[in-house]
Design a protein around this motif. Structure first.
Motif, PDB file in Angstrom:
ATOM      1  N   SER A  81      16.313  -8.921  -7.623  1.00  0.00           N
ATOM      2  CA  SER A  81      16.423  -7.823  -6.931  1.00  0.00           C
ATOM      3  C   SER A  81      15.622  -6.743  -8.555  1.00  0.00           C
ATOM      4  CB  SER A  81      17.983  -7.449  -6.320  1.00  0.00           C
ATOM      5  OG  SER A  81      18.474  -7.370  -7.455  1.00  0.00           O
ATOM      6  N   ILE A  82      16.112  -6.604  -9.389  1.00  0.00           N
ATOM      7  CA  ILE A  82      15.623  -5.650 -10.179  1.00  0.00           C
ATOM      8  C   ILE A  82      14.010  -6.139 -10.353  1.00  0.00           C
ATOM      9  CG2 ILE A  82      15.739  -4.951 -13.098  1.00  0.00           C
ATOM     10  CD1 ILE A  82      18.522  -6.002 -12.518  1.00  0.00           C
ATOM     11  N   ASN A  83      13.657  -7.174 -10.139  1.00  0.00           N
ATOM     12  CA  ASN A  83      12.564  -7.685 -10.394  1.00  0.00           C
ATOM     13  C   ASN A  83      11.319  -6.758  -9.247  1.00  0.00           C
ATOM     14  OD1 ASN A  83      12.465  -8.322 -13.421  1.00  0.00           O
ATOM     15  ND2 ASN A  83      12.645 -10.855 -12.166  1.00  0.00           N
ATOM     16  N   ALA A  84      12.312  -6.970  -8.445  1.00  0.00           N
ATOM     17  CA  ALA A  84      11.325  -6.537  -7.294  1.00  0.00           C
ATOM     18  C   ALA A  84      11.764  -4.931  -6.834  1.00  0.00           C
ATOM     19  CB  ALA A  84      11.942  -7.344  -5.747  1.00  0.00           C
ATOM     20  N   LEU A  85      12.162  -4.587  -7.506  1.00  0.00           N
ATOM     21  CA  LEU A  85      12.473  -2.733  -8.197  1.00  0.00           C
ATOM     22  C   LEU A  85      11.563  -2.054  -8.927  1.00  0.00           C
ATOM     23  CD1 LEU A  85      16.289  -2.207  -7.264  1.00  0.00           C
ATOM     24  CD2 LEU A  85      15.011  -1.729  -6.395  1.00  0.00           C
ATOM     25  N   GLN A  86      11.773  -2.970 -10.024  1.00  0.00           N
ATOM     26  CA  GLN A  86      10.095  -2.491 -10.882  1.00  0.00           C
ATOM     27  C   GLN A  86       9.261  -3.055 -10.290  1.00  0.00           C
ATOM     28  OE1 GLN A  86      11.742  -4.748 -14.866  1.00  0.00           O
ATOM     29  NE2 GLN A  86      12.814  -3.206 -15.451  1.00  0.00           N
ATOM     30  N   ALA A  87       8.768  -4.179  -9.783  1.00  0.00           N
ATOM     31  CA  ALA A  87       7.529  -4.553  -9.261  1.00  0.00           C
ATOM     32  C   ALA A  87       7.152  -2.744  -8.232  1.00  0.00           C
ATOM     33  CB  ALA A  87       7.366  -5.952  -8.532  1.00  0.00           C
ATOM     34  N   SER A  88       8.182  -2.843  -7.633  1.00  0.00           N
ATOM     35  CA  SER A  88       7.877  -1.643  -5.965  1.00  0.00           C
ATOM     36  C   SER A  88       7.228  -0.263  -6.846  1.00  0.00           C
ATOM     37  CB  SER A  88       9.130  -1.554  -5.533  1.00  0.00           C
ATOM     38  OG  SER A  88       9.111  -2.499  -4.757  1.00  0.00           O
ATOM     39  N   VAL A  89       8.491   0.069  -8.287  1.00  0.00           N
ATOM     40  CA  VAL A  89       8.441   1.375  -9.165  1.00  0.00           C
ATOM     41  C   VAL A  89       7.113   1.499  -9.210  1.00  0.00           C
ATOM     42  CG1 VAL A  89       8.864   2.539 -10.747  1.00  0.00           C
ATOM     43  CG2 VAL A  89      10.624   1.707  -8.996  1.00  0.00           C
ATOM     44  N   VAL A  90       6.321  -0.149  -9.860  1.00  0.00           N
ATOM     45  CA  VAL A  90       5.111  -0.056 -10.478  1.00  0.00           C
ATOM     46  C   VAL A  90       3.358  -0.137  -9.473  1.00  0.00           C
ATOM     47  CG1 VAL A  90       2.973  -1.871 -11.617  1.00  0.00           C
ATOM     48  CG2 VAL A  90       5.774  -1.368 -12.696  1.00  0.00           C
ATOM     49  N   GLN A  91       4.008  -0.766  -8.045  1.00  0.00           N
ATOM     50  CA  GLN A  91       3.752  -0.182  -7.336  1.00  0.00           C
ATOM     51  C   GLN A  91       3.414   1.051  -6.657  1.00  0.00           C
ATOM     52  OE1 GLN A  91       3.925  -3.047  -4.473  1.00  0.00           O
ATOM     53  NE2 GLN A  91       2.038  -2.720  -2.945  1.00  0.00           N
ATOM     54  N   ALA A  92       4.225   2.069  -6.567  1.00  0.00           N
ATOM     55  CA  ALA A  92       3.963   3.243  -6.355  1.00  0.00           C
ATOM     56  C   ALA A  92       3.375   4.166  -7.042  1.00  0.00           C
ATOM     57  CB  ALA A  92       5.603   3.330  -5.957  1.00  0.00           C
ATOM     58  N   GLU A  93       3.688   3.571  -8.666  1.00  0.00           N
ATOM     59  CA  GLU A  93       3.245   4.423 -10.137  1.00  0.00           C
ATOM     60  C   GLU A  93       1.283   4.373  -9.684  1.00  0.00           C
ATOM     61  OE1 GLU A  93       5.148   3.482 -13.251  1.00  0.00           O
ATOM     62  OE2 GLU A  93       6.714   4.402 -12.418  1.00  0.00           O
ATOM     63  N   ARG A  94       0.681   3.624  -9.191  1.00  0.00           N
ATOM     64  CA  ARG A  94      -0.508   3.318  -8.809  1.00  0.00           C
ATOM     65  C   ARG A  94      -0.806   3.456  -7.740  1.00  0.00           C
ATOM     66  NH1 ARG A  94      -0.077  -3.545 -10.410  1.00  0.00           N
ATOM     67  NH2 ARG A  94      -0.091  -3.728 -12.695  1.00  0.00           N
ATOM     68  N   GLN A  95      -0.202   3.576  -6.838  1.00  0.00           N
ATOM     69  CA  GLN A  95      -0.867   4.406  -5.304  1.00  0.00           C
ATOM     70  C   GLN A  95      -0.384   5.967  -5.893  1.00  0.00           C
ATOM     71  OE1 GLN A  95      -1.791   2.858  -2.760  1.00  0.00           O
ATOM     72  NE2 GLN A  95      -2.020   4.818  -1.836  1.00  0.00           N
ATOM     73  N   VAL A  96       0.863   6.491  -6.848  1.00  0.00           N
ATOM     74  CA  VAL A  96       0.301   7.447  -6.815  1.00  0.00           C
ATOM     75  C   VAL A  96      -1.214   8.398  -7.883  1.00  0.00           C
ATOM     76  CG1 VAL A  96       2.094   9.725  -8.239  1.00  0.00           C
ATOM     77  CG2 VAL A  96       2.850   7.872  -6.465  1.00  0.00           C
ATOM     78  N   GLN A  97      -1.027   7.694  -8.917  1.00  0.00           N
ATOM     79  CA  GLN A  97      -2.278   7.339  -9.914  1.00  0.00           C
ATOM     80  C   GLN A  97      -3.087   7.371  -8.948  1.00  0.00           C
ATOM     81  OE1 GLN A  97      -2.506   4.779 -12.691  1.00  0.00           O
ATOM     82  NE2 GLN A  97      -0.881   5.905 -13.842  1.00  0.00           N
ATOM     83  N   ARG A  98      -3.508   6.996  -7.755  1.00  0.00           N
ATOM     84  CA  ARG A  98      -4.902   6.597  -6.869  1.00  0.00           C
ATOM     85  C   ARG A  98      -4.881   7.800  -5.826  1.00  0.00           C
ATOM     86  NH1 ARG A  98      -3.450   0.617  -6.606  1.00  0.00           N
ATOM     87  NH2 ARG A  98      -2.596   1.031  -4.459  1.00  0.00           N
ATOM     88  N   ASP A  99      -4.267   8.365  -5.557  1.00  0.00           N
ATOM     89  CA  ASP A  99      -4.064   9.251  -4.606  1.00  0.00           C
ATOM     90  C   ASP A  99      -3.829  10.573  -5.776  1.00  0.00           C
ATOM     91  OD1 ASP A  99      -3.029   7.558  -2.338  1.00  0.00           O
ATOM     92  OD2 ASP A  99      -1.213   8.532  -2.504  1.00  0.00           O
ATOM     93  N   GLN A 100      -3.470  10.296  -6.639  1.00  0.00           N
ATOM     94  CA  GLN A 100      -3.717  11.823  -7.757  1.00  0.00           C
ATOM     95  C   GLN A 100      -5.506  12.534  -8.530  1.00  0.00           C
ATOM     96  OE1 GLN A 100      -1.515  11.549 -11.426  1.00  0.00           O
ATOM     97  NE2 GLN A 100       0.115  12.706  -9.815  1.00  0.00           N
ATOM     98  N   VAL A 101      -5.464  10.598  -8.264  1.00  0.00           N
ATOM     99  CA  VAL A 101      -7.259  11.037  -8.303  1.00  0.00           C
ATOM    100  C   VAL A 101      -8.194  11.580  -7.570  1.00  0.00           C
ATOM    101  CG1 VAL A 101      -9.176   9.455  -8.858  1.00  0.00           C
ATOM    102  CG2 VAL A 101      -7.267   8.873 -10.405  1.00  0.00           C
ATOM    103  N   ARG A 102      -7.854  10.570  -5.569  1.00  0.00           N
ATOM    104  CA  ARG A 102      -8.620  10.799  -4.705  1.00  0.00           C
ATOM    105  C   ARG A 102      -8.570  12.619  -4.574  1.00  0.00           C
ATOM    106  NH1 ARG A 102      -6.464   7.592  -1.011  1.00  0.00           N
ATOM    107  NH2 ARG A 102      -6.591   5.907  -2.099  1.00  0.00           N
ATOM    108  N   VAL A 103      -7.117  12.871  -5.216  1.00  0.00           N
ATOM    109  CA  VAL A 103      -7.065  14.708  -4.302  1.00  0.00           C
ATOM    110  C   VAL A 103      -8.266  15.223  -5.185  1.00  0.00           C
ATOM    111  CG1 VAL A 103      -5.708  16.820  -4.913  1.00  0.00           C
ATOM    112  CG2 VAL A 103      -4.970  14.036  -3.884  1.00  0.00           C
TER     113      VAL A 103
END
Length: 112
Positions: free
Chosen positions: A6-28
């Motif tokens: 469950s910790i690994n799954a949470l970390q993977a979700s956090v990493v995925q969310a950070e990547r999505q935030v970075q992509r969105d910042q580049v798009r903005v």
């Protein structure tokens, strides 16, 4: 207690969310750049339109002004013949006479 998976799954979700935030910042950022370019182009287009409208208005005003009438009786003057003169380049040069009384360039050979 949380399990390792469950910790690994949470970390993977956090990493995925950070990547999505970075992509969105580049798009903005890219969208902001395009917006600035669009604003610049809009300002140029507004200036061009303003110039064209001003030129069009000036042209329309120029065509609307009536031309002054010309009085043809006074437009053509006929000065007396004595006052009429040809331009200097149209006047034939006066012949020059040498010391013998002969016209230069035209020596007359008179034999009896």
């Amino acid at each position: 207690m949380a399990s390792l998976s469950s910790i690994n799954a949470l970390q993977a979700s956090v990493v995925q969310a950070e990547r999505q935030v970075q992509r969105d910042q580049v798009r903005v950022s890219e969208d902001a750049d395009r917006l600035d370019a669009s604003r610049d182009q809009l300002n140029k287009d507004k200036q061009t339109l303003s110039d064209n409208q001003r030129d069009s208005n000036q042209a329309a005003q120029a065509t609307q002004k009536p031309l002054p009438t010309v009085n043809l009786t006074s437009a053509i003057e006929n000065p007396p013949r004595a006052e009429q003169q040809l331009p200097a380049d149209l006047v034939a040069p006066k012949p020059q006479v040498n010391t013998l009384g002969q016209t230069i360039g035209k020596f007359v050979n008179v034999t009896a």
